[in-house]
Design a protein around this motif. Structure first.
Motif, PDB file in Angstrom:
ATOM      1  N   ILE A   1      19.999   0.005   1.814  1.00  0.00           N
ATOM      2  CA  ILE A   1      18.736  -0.475   2.379  1.00  0.00           C
ATOM      3  C   ILE A   1      17.626   0.337   1.719  1.00  0.00           C
ATOM      4  O   ILE A   1      17.568   1.561   1.869  1.00  0.00           O
ATOM      5  N   GLY A   2      16.775  -0.325   0.968  1.00  0.00           N
ATOM      6  CA  GLY A   2      15.680   0.354   0.291  1.00  0.00           C
ATOM      7  C   GLY A   2      14.349  -0.026   0.914  1.00  0.00           C
ATOM      8  O   GLY A   2      14.024  -1.212   1.035  1.00  0.00           O
ATOM      9  N   VAL A   3      13.595   0.967   1.348  1.00  0.00           N
ATOM     10  CA  VAL A   3      12.261   0.725   1.907  1.00  0.00           C
ATOM     11  C   VAL A   3      11.239   1.089   0.836  1.00  0.00           C
ATOM     12  O   VAL A   3      11.197   2.243   0.381  1.00  0.00           O
ATOM     13  N   VAL A   4      10.427   0.124   0.419  1.00  0.00           N
ATOM     14  CA  VAL A   4       9.441   0.369  -0.628  1.00  0.00           C
ATOM     15  C   VAL A   4       8.038   0.422  -0.025  1.00  0.00           C
ATOM     16  O   VAL A   4       7.653  -0.433   0.760  1.00  0.00           O
ATOM     17  N   ALA A   5       7.314   1.459  -0.409  1.00  0.00           N
ATOM     18  CA  ALA A   5       5.879   1.569  -0.127  1.00  0.00           C
ATOM     19  C   ALA A   5       5.183   1.428  -1.472  1.00  0.00           C
ATOM     20  O   ALA A   5       5.227   2.335  -2.308  1.00  0.00           O
ATOM     21  N   LEU A   6       4.593   0.264  -1.691  1.00  0.00           N
ATOM     22  CA  LEU A   6       4.009  -0.068  -2.987  1.00  0.00           C
ATOM     23  C   LEU A   6       2.538   0.321  -3.047  1.00  0.00           C
ATOM     24  O   LEU A   6       1.864   0.423  -2.015  1.00  0.00           O
ATOM     25  N   ARG A   7       2.057   0.513  -4.245  1.00  0.00           N
ATOM     26  CA  ARG A   7       0.668   0.910  -4.461  1.00  0.00           C
ATOM     27  C   ARG A   7      -0.225  -0.308  -4.728  1.00  0.00           C
ATOM     28  O   ARG A   7       0.218  -1.333  -5.229  1.00  0.00           O
ATOM     29  N   ALA A   8      -1.480  -0.168  -4.375  1.00  0.00           N
ATOM     30  CA  ALA A   8      -2.583  -0.960  -4.929  1.00  0.00           C
ATOM     31  C   ALA A   8      -2.349  -2.465  -4.898  1.00  0.00           C
ATOM     32  O   ALA A   8      -2.505  -3.131  -5.907  1.00  0.00           O
ATOM     33  N   GLU A   9      -2.001  -2.986  -3.726  1.00  0.00           N
ATOM     34  CA  GLU A   9      -1.839  -4.443  -3.629  1.00  0.00           C
ATOM     35  C   GLU A   9      -3.180  -5.148  -3.462  1.00  0.00           C
ATOM     36  O   GLU A   9      -3.346  -6.282  -3.916  1.00  0.00           O
ATOM     37  N   GLU A  10      -4.112  -4.488  -2.787  1.00  0.00           N
ATOM     38  CA  GLU A  10      -5.394  -5.133  -2.485  1.00  0.00           C
ATOM     39  C   GLU A  10      -6.266  -5.161  -3.740  1.00  0.00           C
ATOM     40  O   GLU A  10      -6.836  -4.145  -4.149  1.00  0.00           O
ATOM     41  N   SER A  11      -6.400  -6.337  -4.333  1.00  0.00           N
ATOM     42  CA  SER A  11      -7.090  -6.428  -5.627  1.00  0.00           C
ATOM     43  C   SER A  11      -8.599  -6.332  -5.509  1.00  0.00           C
ATOM     44  O   SER A  11      -9.309  -6.478  -6.505  1.00  0.00           O
ATOM     45  N   VAL A  12      -9.102  -6.065  -4.303  1.00  0.00           N
ATOM     46  CA  VAL A  12     -10.538  -5.790  -4.160  1.00  0.00           C
ATOM     47  C   VAL A  12     -10.921  -4.493  -4.867  1.00  0.00           C
ATOM     48  O   VAL A  12     -12.065  -4.325  -5.303  1.00  0.00           O
ATOM     49  N   TRP A  13      -9.956  -3.564  -5.015  1.00  0.00           N
ATOM     50  CA  TRP A  13     -10.275  -2.264  -5.623  1.00  0.00           C
ATOM     51  C   TRP A  13     -10.263  -2.331  -7.144  1.00  0.00           C
ATOM     52  O   TRP A  13     -11.122  -1.771  -7.814  1.00  0.00           O
ATOM     53  N   PHE A  14      -9.251  -2.961  -7.703  1.00  0.00           N
ATOM     54  CA  PHE A  14      -9.144  -3.175  -9.145  1.00  0.00           C
ATOM     55  C   PHE A  14      -8.995  -4.677  -9.386  1.00  0.00           C
ATOM     56  O   PHE A  14      -8.285  -5.343  -8.622  1.00  0.00           O
TER      57      PHE A  14
ATOM     58  N   SER B   1     -15.423   3.389  10.367  1.00  0.00           N
ATOM     59  CA  SER B   1     -16.048   2.424  11.263  1.00  0.00           C
ATOM     60  C   SER B   1     -16.986   1.465  10.535  1.00  0.00           C
ATOM     61  O   SER B   1     -17.838   1.889   9.743  1.00  0.00           O
ATOM     62  N   PRO B   2     -16.781   0.156  10.769  1.00  0.00           N
ATOM     63  CA  PRO B   2     -15.711  -0.432  11.578  1.00  0.00           C
ATOM     64  C   PRO B   2     -14.402  -0.506  10.809  1.00  0.00           C
ATOM     65  O   PRO B   2     -14.391  -0.601   9.595  1.00  0.00           O
ATOM     66  N   GLY B   3     -13.292  -0.452  11.553  1.00  0.00           N
ATOM     67  CA  GLY B   3     -11.985  -0.630  10.943  1.00  0.00           C
ATOM     68  C   GLY B   3     -11.451   0.603  10.245  1.00  0.00           C
ATOM     69  O   GLY B   3     -11.813   1.745  10.552  1.00  0.00           O
ATOM     70  N   VAL B   4     -10.569   0.366   9.277  1.00  0.00           N
ATOM     71  CA  VAL B   4      -9.952   1.439   8.507  1.00  0.00           C
ATOM     72  C   VAL B   4     -10.121   1.134   7.023  1.00  0.00           C
ATOM     73  O   VAL B   4     -10.249  -0.017   6.615  1.00  0.00           O
ATOM     74  N   THR B   5     -10.112   2.194   6.214  1.00  0.00           N
ATOM     75  CA  THR B   5     -10.199   2.047   4.759  1.00  0.00           C
ATOM     76  C   THR B   5      -9.209   2.999   4.110  1.00  0.00           C
ATOM     77  O   THR B   5      -9.290   4.208   4.307  1.00  0.00           O
ATOM     78  N   ARG B   6      -8.260   2.415   3.356  1.00  0.00           N
ATOM     79  CA  ARG B   6      -7.332   3.209   2.555  1.00  0.00           C
ATOM     80  C   ARG B   6      -7.403   2.669   1.135  1.00  0.00           C
ATOM     81  O   ARG B   6      -6.682   1.732   0.765  1.00  0.00           O
ATOM     82  N   PRO B   7      -8.278   3.222   0.300  1.00  0.00           N
ATOM     83  CA  PRO B   7      -8.440   2.689  -1.057  1.00  0.00           C
ATOM     84  C   PRO B   7      -7.171   2.829  -1.885  1.00  0.00           C
ATOM     85  O   PRO B   7      -6.404   3.782  -1.736  1.00  0.00           O
ATOM     86  N   SER B   8      -6.961   1.870  -2.782  1.00  0.00           N
ATOM     87  CA  SER B   8      -5.864   1.971  -3.749  1.00  0.00           C
ATOM     88  C   SER B   8      -6.058   3.233  -4.587  1.00  0.00           C
ATOM     89  O   SER B   8      -7.126   3.463  -5.135  1.00  0.00           O
TER      90      SER B   8
END
Length: 414
Positions: free
Chosen positions: A114-127, A21-28
């Motif tokens: 059909i390939g579904v990709v879940a990629l890591r660490a896109e949000e460059s706020v972390w690194f 709170s507030p929102g959600v946080t999922r760190p890279s």
């Protein structure tokens, strides 16, 4: 429009499990990012999809097609900015899962994998590194990026990759999740991050290009600390006043270049003094600045960089201070594939879903794939409150329409 098999429940579950709170946080490379990967993998397993995880922890979930030599990739990332929203990135992964579910539940075999990709660490706020997940998936992350430190933990990217159970040495060797030559196309669904679609009453945006960027995350203005009452203006070396002038001059530069037809955004996202040094009764001797420049044009980025440095020199001389811009990071502008754009547009027209062409002001993993020669495109879904904030909002009916468009595109893919 189309039945959703997993997304509503997974959106709700991850909003609850990632709440900060507030929102959600999922760190890279944090527990929340891994939890999202685990839930998506569990849903994919129920569809009988194949699973692969690479040295960096990127996940590829594959529904076999008639032609196994080619793959249509669908997906995005699942990490968030601190106290962000639940849809940024995650919607793209769950849309890919829903497309695969439509084939399985309908008893149909796609023309290609059909390939579904879940990629890591896109949000460059972390690194301080752009597109970590997509670059590692393609085996092109520079080795020196493994030494970048996460802003909250102080640990390096390599250390976080190892702590999460993956292999930084494999990343350094350039191991790939998938050969780009096999990728027939990449589609990244994402909530729109601005007001255009919602204000125009249009459901979807077919993205024609992604802006590149120049970033100075650690810029400083250095002056001299002094007594606020005892030192006259003409003898001051005031870092705050000089920094404020830089901000206003940059804003004027933005107006000037925009009037000349340049595509541009220019943002000072952080501007602050050192709380341990500065005080109410002191002239500020240091001010820290974070500068973010974005454009679809490499020439415009270069021009702004040149003008920024000239402004720093001019203001420094007039205000008797010194500017240190520090390391420069950024990304390259990426045009989206015209044929992939046409495929999405044709599918939207066939289904009667309103759409428009538009550019992306923000960076996305699709840029990495496009610049690696993979035919790539993005599909925006209207979103009332922008992104990177706790109030991200996407109607499930709009999401279902976007999934239907992607599913039709995938059904017709050859």
């Amino acid at each position: 429009m189309t039945e959703l098999h997993f997304a509503p429940a997974l959106f709700e579950r991850l909003a609850r499990d990632s709440a900060a709170s507030p929102g959600v946080t999922r760190p890279s490379y944090g527990a929340g990012e891994q939890h999202a990967h685990d839930l998506v993998a569990e849903a994919a397993a129920s569809l009988g999809m194949e699973k692969r995880v690479d040295a960096a922890g990127n996940m590829l979930l594959t529904l076999p097609g008639a032609d196994r030599s080619r793959v249509l990739l669908l997906g995005s990332h699942v990490d968030t900015v601190p106290h962000g929203g639940n849809y940024d990135g995650l919607a793209g992964v769950l849309a890919g899962l829903e497309v695969a579910a439509g084939f399985v539940r309908g008893g149909r075999t796609p023309a290609v994998d059909i390939g579904v990709v879940a990629l890591r660490a896109e949000e460059s706020v972390w690194f301080p590194v752009s597109y970590i997940g997509s670059k590692t998936a393609l085996g092109i992350l520079p080795q020196e990026a493994l030494a970048a430190r996460r802003f909250d933990s102080g640990m390096t990217l390599g250390e976080h990759i190892r702590e999460a159970g993956f292999d930084p040495e494999g990343v350094a060797r350039g191991e790939k999740l998938i050969d780009p030559a096999r990728i027939a196309g990449f589609v990244e669904l994402h909530i729109e991050q601005g007001p255009h679609l919602i204000s125009e009453g249009i459901v979807l945006g077919v993205v024609d290009g992604i802006r590149g960027s120049i970033r100075y995350r650690e810029a400083r203005c250095l002056g001299a600390y002094a007594h606020s009452g005892a030192v006259p203006r003409k003898w001051r070396h005031d870092a705050v006043v000089a920094s404020a002038e830089l901000v206003t001059r940059l804003d004027a530069l933005w107006v000037e270049l925009e009037e000349q037809g340049h595509d541009l955004t220019l943002t000072v996202g952080q501007l602050y003094t050192d709380a341990e040094q500065h005080a109410f009764a002191k002239v500020a001797g240091e001010c820290r600045i974070c500068i973010d420049v974005r454009s679809r044009s490499t020439d415009t980025l270069a021009l702004v960089d040149e003008r920024l440095k000239a402004l720093c020199e001019e203001i420094a001389a007039a205000r008797r201070v010194r500017f240190e811009l520090g390391p420069r990071t950024g990304s390259t502008p990426a045009p989206m594939d015209e044929r992939m754009q046409a495929r999405l547009a044709e599918a939207a027209e066939a289904l009667g879903v309103s759409w428009r062409r538009m550019s992306s002001g923000a960076g996305h993993d699709a840029a990495t794939f496009a610049l690696a020669g993979v035919p790539s495109v993005m599909l925006f879904v209207r979103n009332e409150n922008g992104s990177h904030n706790p109030d991200e909002h996407m109607e499930m009916d709009d999401f279902a329409k976007a999934v239907a468009v992607m599913r039709r595109m995938a059904s017709d893919f050859a």
